[in-house]
Design an enzyme around this catalytic site. Structure first.
Site, PDB file in Angstrom:
ATOM      1  CB  ILE A 107     -15.609 -20.140 -14.811  1.00 45.98           C
ATOM      2  CG1 ILE A 107     -15.981 -20.445 -13.371  1.00 45.98           C
ATOM      3  CG2 ILE A 107     -13.918 -21.139 -15.118  1.00 45.98           C
ATOM      4  CD1 ILE A 107     -15.081 -19.786 -12.213  1.00 45.98           C
TER       5      ILE A 107
ATOM      6  CE  LYS B 233       1.483 -15.679 -21.073  1.00 50.74           C
ATOM      7  NZ  LYS B 233       1.552 -16.904 -20.481  1.00 50.74           N
TER       8      LYS B 233
ATOM      9  CG  HIS C 118      -7.737  22.514   9.753  1.00 54.13           C
ATOM     10  ND1 HIS C 118      -7.203  22.406   8.364  1.00 54.13           N
ATOM     11  CD2 HIS C 118      -8.026  23.816  10.296  1.00 54.13           C
ATOM     12  CE1 HIS C 118      -7.273  23.672   8.189  1.00 54.13           C
ATOM     13  NE2 HIS C 118      -7.587  24.407   9.302  1.00 54.13           N
TER      14      HIS C 118
END
Length: 512
Positions: free
Chosen positions: A126, A137, A275
Site C-alpha cells: 500500500i 507525479k 506457416h
C-alpha cells in the site's frame, strides 16, 4: 537540481548497499524503513528511521509507516510553487529529492503452489505504490527509482552533473507507472480469479519483455516478444534455447503452433509445422519412427519447417533431422550425442521445453484493431467427444486409430480444415479454404495414392454431401466430423452408398 535527501524502502535489495553508500558519500541524507533500514545500518550506512521523520511509530506489522504528510508532503511539494514551499516550511516538512522503492513480492508470493489467500493479501503493498506514484507525479522535482538496474546510471548522472536531468526523470517516472500498473494488474487478476468473476467490466493484463525481435511478420514491421508475468509451464515463452540464431516473430508463432499440436499425443509423436499449419504429423513406437512418419507425410513442405517432438531426441533421430533444412527443433531434451550431431548447423535453433505439461485452461487473447477478443483455449480432446456412429458400417480397429489422429490434428489446422490420416501419420492436409470441399480436394491431391484406405477428419460439419463424394472417389474409408448440419442425412446416405464409416463427435473445431 541537487539531491540532498533520499527515501529508500525496498523488498528487492539487489546491489542496494553499494548504491546507498555512494549516495551518502555524495552528502545525501537517507531515510529508510524496516528491513531496508536494518540492512543499511548493518553495513555501516548512516540512516534516519522513518519514525524520526513522521513522529509516529511503524505499526500493524509494518502496514502503516509511510502514509504521513511528512513523507508525502516532501514528495509532492512543487519546488517552484511558493505556496507549496511556504506550507511545507510552516509544517516543518523537508523536501525529498530521491525515492528508491520497490514493492512487496506479490508476484513471487502467488507463484508459490501452496500460497494461501491470506498470505497473498498480506503481500499487497500500500505505502510503496503511494510513494512511487507521488514521486513520479512530481518528477520534475523528484527522481524515482524502482528497478535496481537503474542505480548505476542515476548515480553516474548525479556524480557528473550534481543531479538528474528532466529527460531521465521523465523516463524513470514512466517506468514507475508501468511497474505499478503491472503490479495492480496482477492483484486484480488474482482477486478476480479468486472470486470466480468470469466477465469483468474491465480486463487488465500484464506481460514482461522477453526479447526484442529483428522484425515482425515482414521486415518493415517492428516487433517485440512479451511473456506472461506469471510464467506458463509448457508454453513457448518458457522454452530454453540451447543453440542457433535468435527466434524471429514467425518462428515463435510457428513454434507455438507445433507445441500445441504435439501436446495432443501421449505416444511418441513428431509434428512439422509451416506457416501455422501442420504439414506432417506422425506417431510411432519410438521418436525416430514418429519423426520418419512426419517427414514421409510431406517431404516438400517440411523444408524450412519447425519440428516439435514429445520425447528426448536421441542420436538416431538427430541424424534423421540433420539431413533436412529446418528452422527449429523443439523437444523435452536432447541427448549429448544428438547435440553433437545437430549443433554442427550453427543457425539451427534447438529448444528444450516440457511439451507434455500445461493442461491449464488459459485464456487466448487475440487483438483486432481497436479491441481484444478473449476466449478459452480449445483443449477439448477426443475423449471428451460425444461419439455416435450414424452410418451402417462402424470403423474397424485401424480406422479408429487413423480417425483419432486426424481428429487431434484437424483442430489445429486453419479452417476450413480437412486432414487425411493413415498408418499413424497424416497423408494430406487441406487448410484455410473458403469452402470445405476445396480443402478436401487439396488434402486428397496431396495424399495421392495414400488416400486409399485413409481416414478423413473435418473441423466442422458438411453442409452438403460433396466432400463425402470427393473422399469416396479417392478411396477414403472412414470419416470423423462434428455433425449437426440440417443436411447431415444427405452426407450419411452418401457415406452408406460408398460403404464409408462415419463418426460424429458433436464438437466443432474452427480455427480462424
Amino acid at each position: 537540481m541537487t539531491i540532498k535527501r533520499a527515501l529508500i524502502s525496498v523488498s528487492d535489495k539487489t546491489n542496494l548497499v553499494p548504491f546507498v553508500k555512494e549516495l551518502t558519500e555524495l552528502g545525501v541524507e537517507v531515510i529508510s524503513t524496516g528491513g531496508t533500514k536494518k540492512l543499511l545500518q548493518e553495513n555501516g550506512v548512516d540512516v534516519i528511521g522513518i519514525s524520526e521523520v513522521t513522529g509516529f511509530p511503524e505499526i500493524m506489522d509494518g502496514r502503516l509507516k509511510t502514509l504521513h504528510p511528512n513523507i508525502h508532503g516532501g514528495l509532492l511539494a512543487v519546488r517552484d510553487n511558493e505556496e507549496h514551499m511556504a506550507q511545507i516550511n510552516e509544517h516543518g516538512i523537508a523536501p525529498i529529492d530521491l525515492v528508491v522503492v520497490n514493492l512487496y513480492p506479490f508476484k513471487e508470493t502467488i507463484s508459490k503452489e501452496d500460497v494461501t489467500y491470506d498470505e497473498a493479501i498480506e503481500n499487497i503493498d500500500i505505502g510503496g505504490p503511494g510513494m512511487l506514484r507521488a514521486a513520479s507525479k512530481n518528477h520534475q522535482d523528484v527522481t524515482v527509482i524502482t528497478d535496481p538496474a537503474d542505480y548505476s546510471s542515476v548515480l553516474n548522472e548525479i556524480k557528473e552533473h550534481g543531479g538528474v536531468s528532466l529527460k531521465r526523470k521523465r523516463e524513470l517516472a514512466a517506468k514507475v507507472f508501468r511497474h505499478t500498473a503491472a503490479y495492480d494488474a496482477l492483484i486484480a487478476d488474482y482477486l478476480t480469479r479468486e472470486t470466480g468473476e468470469k466477465d469483468p467490466e474491465q480486463f487488465t493484463v500484464t506481460f514482461e519483455k522477453k526479447q526484442s525481435l529483428r522484425y515482425g511478420e515482414n521486415p518493415h514491421q517492428e516487433a517485440v516478444f512479451y511473456q506472461s508475468a506469471l510464467p506458463v509451464s509448457g508454453s513457448i515463452a518458457a522454452a530454453k534455447q540451447l543453440h542457433g540464431k535468435e527466434l524471429s516473430y514467425n518462428n515463435i508463432k510457428d513454434a507455438d503452433a507445433a507445441v500445441q499440436i504435439v501436446r495432443e499425443f501421449a505416444e511418441p509423436a513428431a509434428v512439422a509445422v509451416k506457416h501455422m499449419n501442420p504439414c506432417g504429423v506422425g506417431t510411432g513406437a519410438s521418436i525416430e519412427e514418429a519423426f520418419n512418419k512426419a517427414y514421409e507425410a510431406d517431404k516438400t513442405s517440411i523444408f524450412g519447417g519447425i519440428i516439435a517432438l514429445n520425447r528426448e531426441v536421441d542420436q538416431a533421430t538427430a541424424e534423421a533431422l540433420h539431413g533436412i533444412f529446418l528452422e527449429i527443433i523443439i523437444a523435452p531434451s536432447f541427448s549429448k550425442e544428438a547435440l553433437n550431431v545437430l549443433t554442427v548447423k550453427k543457425n539451427l535453433r534447438l529448444l528444450t521445453l516440457d511439451v507434455n505439461s500445461s493442461g491449464k485452461k488459459e485464456k487466448q487473447l487475440t487483438s483486432v484493431q481497436g479491441g481484444l477478443l478473449i476466449q478459452d483455449l480449445d483443449v477439448h480432446g477426443f475423449d471428451e467427444a460425444d461419439i455416435s456412429i450414424p452410418t451402417k458400417r462402424e470403423p474397424n480397429e485401424q480406422e479408429w486409430e487413423d480417425l483419432k489422429l486426424a481428429w487431434k490434428v484437424v483442430k489445429h489446422v486453419k479452417s476450413n480444415a480437412i486432414v487425411l490420416a493413415k498408418d499413424h501419420m497424416t497423408v494430406g492436409v487441406g487448410a484455410g479454404q473458403m469452402n470445405r470441399v476445396g480443402s478436401a480436394k487439396i488434402a486428397i491431391e496431396q495424399a495421392g495414392e495414400k488416400a486409399k484406405g485413409s481416414a478423413l477428419g473435418s473441423d466442422a460439419f458438411f453442409p452438403m454431401p460433396d466432400t463425402v463424394e470427393e473422399a469416396a472417389k479417392a478411396g477414403v474409408t472412414a470419416i470423423i466430423q462434428p455433425g449437426g448440419s440440417v443436411r447431415d442425412e444427405d452426407s450419411i446416405k452418401k457415406a452408406d452408398e460408398y460403404g464409408i464409416a462415419m463418426v460424429f463427435t458433436g464438437i466443432r473445431h474452427f480455427k480462424h
